[in-house]
Scaffold this motif. Structure first.
Motif, PDB file in Angstrom:
ATOM      1  N   ASP A   1       0.817  -1.227   0.000  1.00 50.98           N
ATOM      2  CA  ASP A   1       0.000   0.000   0.000  1.00 50.98           C
ATOM      3  C   ASP A   1       0.845   1.268   0.000  1.00 50.98           C
ATOM      4  OD1 ASP A   1      -2.322  -1.505   0.062  1.00 50.98           O
ATOM      5  OD2 ASP A   1      -2.497  -1.449   2.259  1.00 50.98           O
ATOM      6  N   ILE A   2       2.166   1.126   0.037  1.00 46.56           N
ATOM      7  CA  ILE A   2       3.004   2.315   0.047  1.00 46.56           C
ATOM      8  C   ILE A   2       2.770   3.095  -1.252  1.00 46.56           C
ATOM      9  CG2 ILE A   2       5.038   1.155  -0.928  1.00 46.56           C
ATOM     10  CD1 ILE A   2       6.747   2.907   0.973  1.00 46.56           C
ATOM     11  N   PRO A   3       2.563   4.408  -1.176  1.00 44.42           N
ATOM     12  CA  PRO A   3       2.161   5.167  -2.368  1.00 44.42           C
ATOM     13  C   PRO A   3       3.322   5.513  -3.291  1.00 44.42           C
ATOM     14  CG  PRO A   3       2.332   6.632  -0.493  1.00 44.42           C
ATOM     15  CD  PRO A   3       2.574   5.240   0.033  1.00 44.42           C
ATOM     16  N   GLU A   4       3.000   5.992  -4.472  1.00 39.34           N
ATOM     17  CA  GLU A   4       3.977   6.540  -5.393  1.00 39.34           C
ATOM     18  C   GLU A   4       4.764   7.654  -4.682  1.00 39.34           C
ATOM     19  OE1 GLU A   4       5.940   7.659  -9.037  1.00 39.34           O
ATOM     20  OE2 GLU A   4       4.691   5.905  -8.588  1.00 39.34           O
ATOM     21  N   GLY A   5       6.086   7.584  -4.771  1.00 39.45           N
ATOM     22  CA  GLY A   5       6.928   8.574  -4.108  1.00 39.45           C
ATOM     23  C   GLY A   5       6.991   8.408  -2.607  1.00 39.45           C
ATOM     24  N   GLY A   6       6.553   7.259  -2.088  1.00 41.12           N
ATOM     25  CA  GLY A   6       6.550   7.016  -0.650  1.00 41.12           C
ATOM     26  C   GLY A   6       7.956   7.003  -0.069  1.00 41.12           C
ATOM     27  N   THR A   7       8.039   7.280   1.214  1.00 37.56           N
ATOM     28  CA  THR A   7       9.332   7.373   1.892  1.00 37.56           C
ATOM     29  C   THR A   7       9.595   6.137   2.734  1.00 37.56           C
ATOM     30  OG1 THR A   7       8.233   8.645   3.635  1.00 37.56           O
ATOM     31  CG2 THR A   7       9.409   9.878   1.947  1.00 37.56           C
ATOM     32  N   VAL A   8      10.848   5.709   2.745  1.00 41.61           N
ATOM     33  CA  VAL A   8      11.274   4.539   3.510  1.00 41.61           C
ATOM     34  C   VAL A   8      12.480   4.932   4.355  1.00 41.61           C
ATOM     35  CG1 VAL A   8      12.057   2.146   3.441  1.00 41.61           C
ATOM     36  CG2 VAL A   8      10.494   2.997   1.667  1.00 41.61           C
ATOM     37  N   ALA A   9      12.327   4.937   5.668  1.00 43.32           N
ATOM     38  CA  ALA A   9      13.453   5.175   6.569  1.00 43.32           C
ATOM     39  C   ALA A   9      14.163   3.855   6.828  1.00 43.32           C
ATOM     40  CB  ALA A   9      12.968   5.789   7.882  1.00 43.32           C
ATOM     41  N   MET A  10      15.490   3.893   6.865  1.00 40.65           N
ATOM     42  CA  MET A  10      16.259   2.658   7.065  1.00 40.65           C
ATOM     43  C   MET A  10      17.590   2.982   7.719  1.00 40.65           C
ATOM     44  SD  MET A  10      17.569   1.842   3.159  1.00 40.65           S
ATOM     45  CE  MET A  10      15.892   1.623   2.583  1.00 40.65           C
ATOM     46  N   PRO A  11      18.228   1.989   8.341  1.00 42.75           N
ATOM     47  CA  PRO A  11      19.541   2.235   8.956  1.00 42.75           C
ATOM     48  C   PRO A  11      20.554   2.652   7.901  1.00 42.75           C
ATOM     49  CG  PRO A  11      18.622   0.132   9.665  1.00 42.75           C
ATOM     50  CD  PRO A  11      17.776   0.605   8.542  1.00 42.75           C
ATOM     51  N   GLN A  12      21.466   3.548   8.265  1.00 44.94           N
ATOM     52  CA  GLN A  12      22.401   4.071   7.281  1.00 44.94           C
ATOM     53  C   GLN A  12      23.754   3.371   7.275  1.00 44.94           C
ATOM     54  OE1 GLN A  12      23.040   8.214   8.111  1.00 44.94           O
ATOM     55  NE2 GLN A  12      24.416   7.841   9.838  1.00 44.94           N
ATOM     56  N   ASP A  13      24.033   2.483   8.246  1.00 46.52           N
ATOM     57  CA  ASP A  13      25.301   1.777   8.185  1.00 46.52           C
ATOM     58  C   ASP A  13      25.251   0.792   7.019  1.00 46.52           C
ATOM     59  OD1 ASP A  13      24.807  -1.191   9.400  1.00 46.52           O
ATOM     60  OD2 ASP A  13      23.534   0.274  10.415  1.00 46.52           O
ATOM     61  N   PRO A  14      26.388   0.560   6.331  1.00 42.38           N
ATOM     62  CA  PRO A  14      26.366  -0.210   5.084  1.00 42.38           C
ATOM     63  C   PRO A  14      25.745  -1.593   5.188  1.00 42.38           C
ATOM     64  CG  PRO A  14      28.465   0.910   5.324  1.00 42.38           C
ATOM     65  CD  PRO A  14      27.711   1.122   6.609  1.00 42.38           C
ATOM     66  N   ALA A  15      26.065  -2.339   6.251  1.00 45.77           N
ATOM     67  CA  ALA A  15      25.547  -3.703   6.364  1.00 45.77           C
ATOM     68  C   ALA A  15      24.030  -3.719   6.473  1.00 45.77           C
ATOM     69  CB  ALA A  15      26.178  -4.401   7.563  1.00 45.77           C
ATOM     70  N   ASN A  16      23.469  -2.834   7.299  1.00 52.07           N
ATOM     71  CA  ASN A  16      22.029  -2.848   7.502  1.00 52.07           C
ATOM     72  C   ASN A  16      21.265  -2.112   6.405  1.00 52.07           C
ATOM     73  OD1 ASN A  16      21.598  -4.442   9.905  1.00 52.07           O
ATOM     74  ND2 ASN A  16      22.681  -2.839  11.014  1.00 52.07           N
ATOM     75  N   THR A  17      21.924  -1.200   5.676  1.00 54.89           N
ATOM     76  CA  THR A  17      21.281  -0.598   4.509  1.00 54.89           C
ATOM     77  C   THR A  17      21.024  -1.655   3.447  1.00 54.89           C
ATOM     78  OG1 THR A  17      22.277   1.574   4.877  1.00 54.89           O
ATOM     79  CG2 THR A  17      21.519   1.110   2.658  1.00 54.89           C
ATOM     80  N   GLY A  18      22.047  -2.452   3.156  1.00 51.78           N
ATOM     81  CA  GLY A  18      21.879  -3.530   2.187  1.00 51.78           C
ATOM     82  C   GLY A  18      20.828  -4.527   2.632  1.00 51.78           C
ATOM     83  N   ARG A  19      20.808  -4.804   3.895  1.00 48.87           N
ATOM     84  CA  ARG A  19      19.824  -5.724   4.464  1.00 48.87           C
ATOM     85  C   ARG A  19      18.402  -5.186   4.263  1.00 48.87           C
ATOM     86  NH1 ARG A  19      20.079  -7.068  10.927  1.00 48.87           N
ATOM     87  NH2 ARG A  19      18.682  -8.883  10.975  1.00 48.87           N
ATOM     88  N   ALA A  20      18.222  -3.876   4.503  1.00 45.15           N
ATOM     89  CA  ALA A  20      16.904  -3.263   4.339  1.00 45.15           C
ATOM     90  C   ALA A  20      16.474  -3.269   2.878  1.00 45.15           C
ATOM     91  CB  ALA A  20      16.929  -1.839   4.884  1.00 45.15           C
ATOM     92  N   LEU A  21      17.406  -2.967   1.981  1.00 46.04           N
ATOM     93  CA  LEU A  21      17.080  -2.971   0.553  1.00 46.04           C
ATOM     94  C   LEU A  21      16.721  -4.372   0.068  1.00 46.04           C
ATOM     95  CD1 LEU A  21      19.832  -0.501  -0.688  1.00 46.04           C
ATOM     96  CD2 LEU A  21      17.357  -0.073  -0.663  1.00 46.04           C
ATOM     97  N   MET A  22      17.400  -5.373   0.600  1.00 46.20           N
ATOM     98  CA  MET A  22      17.052  -6.757   0.245  1.00 46.20           C
ATOM     99  C   MET A  22      15.633  -7.089   0.671  1.00 46.20           C
ATOM    100  SD  MET A  22      19.061  -8.701  -1.503  1.00 46.20           S
ATOM    101  CE  MET A  22      18.350 -10.285  -1.035  1.00 46.20           C
ATOM    102  N   LEU A  23      15.232  -6.573   1.822  1.00 44.07           N
ATOM    103  CA  LEU A  23      13.876  -6.827   2.308  1.00 44.07           C
ATOM    104  C   LEU A  23      12.849  -6.209   1.352  1.00 44.07           C
ATOM    105  CD1 LEU A  23      12.497  -8.192   4.766  1.00 44.07           C
ATOM    106  CD2 LEU A  23      12.410  -5.933   5.835  1.00 44.07           C
ATOM    107  N   LEU A  24      13.124  -5.005   0.863  1.00 45.05           N
ATOM    108  CA  LEU A  24      12.230  -4.360  -0.092  1.00 45.05           C
ATOM    109  C   LEU A  24      12.204  -5.120  -1.418  1.00 45.05           C
ATOM    110  CD1 LEU A  24      13.118  -0.601   0.523  1.00 45.05           C
ATOM    111  CD2 LEU A  24      11.079  -1.830   1.328  1.00 45.05           C
ATOM    112  N   GLN A  25      13.360  -5.653  -1.807  1.00 36.25           N
ATOM    113  CA  GLN A  25      13.402  -6.438  -3.039  1.00 36.25           C
ATOM    114  C   GLN A  25      12.585  -7.720  -2.890  1.00 36.25           C
ATOM    115  OE1 GLN A  25      16.809  -7.010  -5.983  1.00 36.25           O
ATOM    116  NE2 GLN A  25      17.120  -8.764  -4.624  1.00 36.25           N
ATOM    117  N   GLN A  26      12.701  -8.369  -1.728  1.00 32.92           N
ATOM    118  CA  GLN A  26      11.934  -9.596  -1.504  1.00 32.92           C
ATOM    119  C   GLN A  26      10.434  -9.341  -1.539  1.00 32.92           C
ATOM    120  OE1 GLN A  26      13.584 -11.020   2.198  1.00 32.92           O
ATOM    121  NE2 GLN A  26      15.597 -11.334   1.291  1.00 32.92           N
ATOM    122  N   ALA A  27      10.031  -8.113  -1.196  1.00 32.58           N
ATOM    123  CA  ALA A  27       8.614  -7.756  -1.239  1.00 32.58           C
ATOM    124  C   ALA A  27       8.163  -7.372  -2.644  1.00 32.58           C
ATOM    125  CB  ALA A  27       8.339  -6.593  -0.279  1.00 32.58           C
TER     126      ALA A  27
END
Length: 283
Positions: A131-157
């Motif tokens: 349900d996240i809208p067009e142009g929606g915002t996603v806050a995530m950890p900024q350290d490299p290991a957890n940024t990649g982890r968060a992006l992987m979660l979005l990819q899996q979705a």
């Protein structure tokens, strides 16, 4: 308030630096006279400190006097360990440690895993991640290991696609950044923040979705990792188990081996399972 907390941590480490570490050359040893050995630990407040506090009576019975220093800033415990201000830390997963060692050239030693905290995506306004809208915002950890982890979660979705050339290493994890996103149909906007600030963004409703580390969620929000997450990492095969880490000189220390044995006991397994929803023992 942040300046005050930083001052407290600096003062605490300065005091630790002046204490007798026990053993020669910083190596932890049980004293020959049978007196207890003092072990200085760095940990995140939840659940790491609570787990360590649970085993303190058993450690005392085995001759270990544990002194715990809380660290809120994830960037500090590895520096404190490297500098000799603490003997061990317990707050991080191996990919996070690998980034620290690669960036600094310092070497630390993993004793072993204790538990895993699957990262999750949360929202106070959405009932479904899709349900996240067009142009929606996603806050995530900024350290490299957890940024990649968060992006992987979005990819899996199915919300984004990462450059397939990045690769996935079971030890190093995925060190992806928003620059590695090659498909973003909803034009999501990524907001990198220090890990504790991601939870604040969630509770202040500053982003449509916040991808929060479970320990930060448990320490700063009333949300349940299992019941309230929109999407969540799997437990089995998760490479982000939280580990006990020491300097290399203490890799074979009998004191550290005793500490880890208590940290991975059946009593601790039961304590974690009954106390922390969304935290899973891996031993």
């Amino acid at each position: 308030m942040k300046k005050f907390l930083t001052a407290v941590l600096v003062l605490g480490l300065a005091l630790l630096a002046g204490c007798n570490r026990g053993g020669s050359d910083g190596v932890l040893q049980f004293p020959s006279d049978g007196s207890p050995v003092r072990v200085y630990m760095g940990a995140s407040p939840t659940p790491h400190r609570m787990i360590l506090e649970y085993i303190m009576p058993a450690l005392r019975a085995d001759g270990i006097d544990l002194v715990i220093t809380d660290f809120i800033d994830f960037n500090v415990p590895n520096v404190a360990l490297t500098d000799g201000d603490i003997h061990a830390n317990y707050f991080q997963h191996i990919p996070f440690l690998n980034v620290y060692m690669e960036r600094t050239g310092n070497r630390l030693h993993v004793i072993g895993p204790v538990h895993v905290e699957p990262i999750g995506a949360y929202s106070l306004t959405l009932d479904d991640i899709m349900d996240i809208p067009e142009g929606g915002t996603v806050a995530m950890p900024q350290d490299p290991a957890n940024t990649g982890r968060a992006l992987m979660l979005l990819q899996q979705a199915g919300l984004i696609q990462l450059d397939p050339n990045i690769g996935i290493d079971p030890i190093a994890g995925v060190l992806a950044t928003p620059d590695d996103v090659i498909s973003n149909p909803r034009n999501l906007r990524f907001i990198p923040l220090e890990a504790p600030m991601v939870a604040r963004a969630l509770m202040n409703n500053d982003a449509h979705v916040s991808i929060v580390n479970t320990n930060v969620l448990l320490d700063g929000t009333p949300l349940c990792p299992i019941n309230d997450s929109l999407i969540r990492e799997a437990v089995f095969g998760n490479p982000y188990a939280n580990v006990l880490v020491v300097r290399e000189e203490n890799a074979d220390s009998e004191v550290i081996a005793t500490l880890y044995r208590h940290l991975t006991s059946e009593a601790v397994r039961a304590f974690i399972q009954r106390t922390f929803t969304g935290v899973d023992p891996v031993f």
